[in-house]
Scaffold this motif. Structure first.
Motif, PDB file in Angstrom:
ATOM      1  N   SER A  14      -2.637 -20.555   3.308  1.00  0.00           N
ATOM      2  CA  SER A  14      -3.357 -19.372   3.755  1.00  0.00           C
ATOM      3  C   SER A  14      -2.386 -18.300   4.240  1.00  0.00           C
ATOM      4  CB  SER A  14      -4.295 -19.759   4.902  1.00  0.00           C
ATOM      5  OG  SER A  14      -4.942 -18.623   5.423  1.00  0.00           O
ATOM      6  N   SER A  15      -2.794 -17.050   4.134  1.00  0.00           N
ATOM      7  CA  SER A  15      -1.990 -15.949   4.657  1.00  0.00           C
ATOM      8  C   SER A  15      -2.397 -15.613   6.085  1.00  0.00           C
ATOM      9  CB  SER A  15      -2.144 -14.712   3.767  1.00  0.00           C
ATOM     10  OG  SER A  15      -3.490 -14.284   3.773  1.00  0.00           O
ATOM     11  N   ILE A  16      -3.354 -16.380   6.634  1.00  0.00           N
ATOM     12  CA  ILE A  16      -3.824 -16.173   8.001  1.00  0.00           C
ATOM     13  C   ILE A  16      -3.778 -17.492   8.762  1.00  0.00           C
ATOM     14  CG2 ILE A  16      -5.748 -15.441   9.442  1.00  0.00           C
ATOM     15  CD1 ILE A  16      -5.929 -13.190   7.724  1.00  0.00           C
ATOM     16  N   ASN A  31       3.396 -13.361   7.090  1.00  0.00           N
ATOM     17  CA  ASN A  31       4.040 -12.449   6.142  1.00  0.00           C
ATOM     18  C   ASN A  31       4.459 -13.113   4.841  1.00  0.00           C
ATOM     19  OD1 ASN A  31       3.739 -10.169   7.779  1.00  0.00           O
ATOM     20  ND2 ASN A  31       5.577 -10.684   8.926  1.00  0.00           N
ATOM     21  N   ASN A  32       4.984 -14.313   4.897  1.00  0.00           N
ATOM     22  CA  ASN A  32       5.430 -15.014   3.686  1.00  0.00           C
ATOM     23  C   ASN A  32       4.798 -16.407   3.623  1.00  0.00           C
ATOM     24  OD1 ASN A  32       7.270 -12.953   2.771  1.00  0.00           O
ATOM     25  ND2 ASN A  32       8.570 -13.531   4.493  1.00  0.00           N
ATOM     26  N   PRO A  33       3.487 -16.470   3.313  1.00  0.00           N
ATOM     27  CA  PRO A  33       2.830 -17.778   3.306  1.00  0.00           C
ATOM     28  C   PRO A  33       3.281 -18.618   2.114  1.00  0.00           C
ATOM     29  CG  PRO A  33       1.346 -16.121   2.451  1.00  0.00           C
ATOM     30  CD  PRO A  33       2.585 -15.395   2.929  1.00  0.00           C
ATOM     31  N   PRO A  34       3.145 -19.941   2.222  1.00  0.00           N
ATOM     32  CA  PRO A  34       3.457 -20.784   1.068  1.00  0.00           C
ATOM     33  C   PRO A  34       2.481 -20.469  -0.072  1.00  0.00           C
ATOM     34  CG  PRO A  34       2.624 -22.091   2.912  1.00  0.00           C
ATOM     35  CD  PRO A  34       2.742 -20.683   3.383  1.00  0.00           C
TER      36      PRO A  34
END
Length: 114
Positions: free
Chosen positions: A98-100, A91-94
């Motif tokens: 990656s967002s996955i 939900n809150n990626p760096p």
């Protein structure tokens, strides 16, 4: 009466957590090529070449810049893999991440590339 309220509250919290987690997880199958290749993401690195097809198709390999938790340690150059992974949405990626998140479920096949 207090036990009923507590049981109801615990069940409600459990169901909400379970439902929200399932929405963020997708199970899929990936083909991993027998050779890693040089690529540039945030920096120079080595990437897998992957496919999400049911069968391997020539010239349809995509560069994969991320990590597959539980698989990276098992990968051997020279073998083509078919693996089952969980793709988890973060939900809150760096900002530079990656967002996955990819997690190995199972190695379905490992074949020597000829």
């Amino acid at each position: 009466m207090m036990k009923i309220k507590f049981t109801f509250l615990a069940a409600f919290i459990f169901l909400n957590i379970s439902c929200s987690d399932n929405e963020n997880v997708i199970n899929t199958t990936l083909w991993i090529d027998s050779q890693r290749v040089s690529c540039t993401g945030v920096a120079e690195q080595t990437c897998y070449r992957i496919q999400e097809n049911t069968v391997i198709k020539d010239n349809e390999w995509l560069l994969f810049y991320d990590v597959i938790e539980g698989f990276d340690e098992q990968y051997e150059t020279g073998y083509t893999y078919k693996i089952s992974v969980s793709k988890i949405r973060i939900n809150n990626p760096p900002a530079d991440g990656s967002s996955i998140q990819y997690i190995l479920n199972e190695i379905l096949s490992k074949e020597l590339d000829e």
